[in-house]
Design a protein around this motif. Sequence first.
Motif, PDB file in Angstrom:
ATOM      1  N   GLN A 154       0.836  -1.184   0.000  1.00 55.83           N
ATOM      2  CA  GLN A 154       0.000   0.000   0.000  1.00 55.83           C
ATOM      3  C   GLN A 154       0.881   1.247   0.000  1.00 55.83           C
ATOM      4  O   GLN A 154       1.905   1.293   0.699  1.00 55.83           O
ATOM      5  N   THR A 155       0.468   2.267  -0.763  1.00 52.21           N
ATOM      6  CA  THR A 155       1.245   3.503  -0.885  1.00 52.21           C
ATOM      7  C   THR A 155       0.456   4.652  -0.289  1.00 52.21           C
ATOM      8  O   THR A 155      -0.755   4.768  -0.504  1.00 52.21           O
ATOM      9  N   TRP A 156       1.176   5.517   0.436  1.00 53.65           N
ATOM     10  CA  TRP A 156       0.571   6.667   1.096  1.00 53.65           C
ATOM     11  C   TRP A 156       1.310   7.945   0.698  1.00 53.65           C
ATOM     12  O   TRP A 156       2.528   7.918   0.504  1.00 53.65           O
ATOM     13  N   ALA A 216       2.554  11.359   2.252  1.00 52.14           N
ATOM     14  CA  ALA A 216       2.909  11.699   3.640  1.00 52.14           C
ATOM     15  C   ALA A 216       3.302  13.163   3.744  1.00 52.14           C
ATOM     16  O   ALA A 216       3.950  13.719   2.842  1.00 52.14           O
ATOM     17  N   TYR A 224      -0.912  10.741   6.869  1.00 55.03           N
ATOM     18  CA  TYR A 224      -0.854   9.973   5.620  1.00 55.03           C
ATOM     19  C   TYR A 224      -2.244   9.963   4.985  1.00 55.03           C
ATOM     20  O   TYR A 224      -3.269   9.910   5.669  1.00 55.03           O
ATOM     21  N   GLY A 251      -4.114   7.741   1.831  1.00 56.33           N
ATOM     22  CA  GLY A 251      -3.940   6.621   0.911  1.00 56.33           C
ATOM     23  C   GLY A 251      -5.124   6.444  -0.011  1.00 56.33           C
ATOM     24  O   GLY A 251      -5.993   7.331  -0.142  1.00 56.33           O
ATOM     25  N   ARG A 275      -8.426   6.662   2.699  1.00 50.94           N
ATOM     26  CA  ARG A 275      -7.931   6.229   4.017  1.00 50.94           C
ATOM     27  C   ARG A 275      -6.892   7.221   4.520  1.00 50.94           C
ATOM     28  O   ARG A 275      -6.086   7.753   3.754  1.00 50.94           O
ATOM     29  N   THR A 276      -6.907   7.426   5.806  1.00 51.35           N
ATOM     30  CA  THR A 276      -5.945   8.332   6.433  1.00 51.35           C
ATOM     31  C   THR A 276      -5.332   7.652   7.657  1.00 51.35           C
ATOM     32  O   THR A 276      -5.971   6.820   8.313  1.00 51.35           O
ATOM     33  N   ARG A 277      -4.138   8.042   7.934  1.00 52.54           N
ATOM     34  CA  ARG A 277      -3.414   7.559   9.128  1.00 52.54           C
ATOM     35  C   ARG A 277      -2.668   8.746   9.741  1.00 52.54           C
ATOM     36  O   ARG A 277      -2.371   9.736   9.068  1.00 52.54           O
TER      37      ARG A 277
END
Length: 300
Positions: free
Chosen positions: A175-177, A179, A197, A199, A203-205
């Motif tokens: 998986q690529t994010w 940043a 992040y 994605g 999606r967020t982190r």
Amino acid sequence: MAIAWSGSSFAQSAPAPSASSSSSPSRQASQRPAGHQHHQHPRQEPAETPRTSSPQEDPEASYPLPPNVPPLTDADREAAFPDVQGHKTLDNALNYFLLFDQLEGLAGGDQAAGSWDTKGWIGWDRDRFWFRTEGEGEGGRLGKAEAHLLYGRAIARWWDVVAGIRQDFEPGPAQTWAAIGIQGLAPYWFEVEATAYVGASGRTRFRLETEYELLLTNRLILQPLVEVNFAGKSDPERGIGAGLSTAEAGLRLRYEVRRELAPYIGVVWNRKFFGTADYAEAANEETRGVRFIFGVRFWR
């Protein structure tokens, strides 16, 4: 010259020569009106006086040294003011730094386990290219692996803004994010990394990591570290729940044999929270644990 009356006219006769009428300077001077007299003196050149040094040029001239102090020489002045090289700032020198912050084995589990955490940069004073990589494995299987490639720009003393990509290799499919974050040295010498992040599928982190180095002696250093991870959306495929997902706290004690090389021992506590803990329980995995660690830290 004399003038005499002769009949009805004046007669002019040349003066008789006389020794007393000689044109001596004293005679001529006595015949001049008093108001026009002046004395002629032999011209004398002013005597040349020796030049004296000012206190600024030679302090010894005005402030004689005590007899026990030797006179100052040119060799003494040269030794006191050496030709030193200036310190360069904001130059264009290309530098780099590589730090294996954690390269360790984990004890206390059923199987042999290990982990790594490495970071470094190459660049200039303000602009640098950063990389980070970390992961862990157990029983010969890679459980987690990720890498960052970031561009960093210094925005203040001790602080950089970073932006780039993060690539997850494990767990689950790659998986690529995108940043973006900030890193630097906070007041009271806390090192901080905060990175967000974004994605695929929105999606967020978010990850926050902070550590501190407490010098027990000049070479014995205690390093506490805390890391927390948040997720914006649940990711059942990778066992990540929304909200606070994981936290880890470590305490490492290292001894710097050299500044670049330091073996260490320590203990690490970790826990999974909320939805992430539910996914772990469903997969029959532990949701918390304590491991003893040993490893080596080095940099170049």
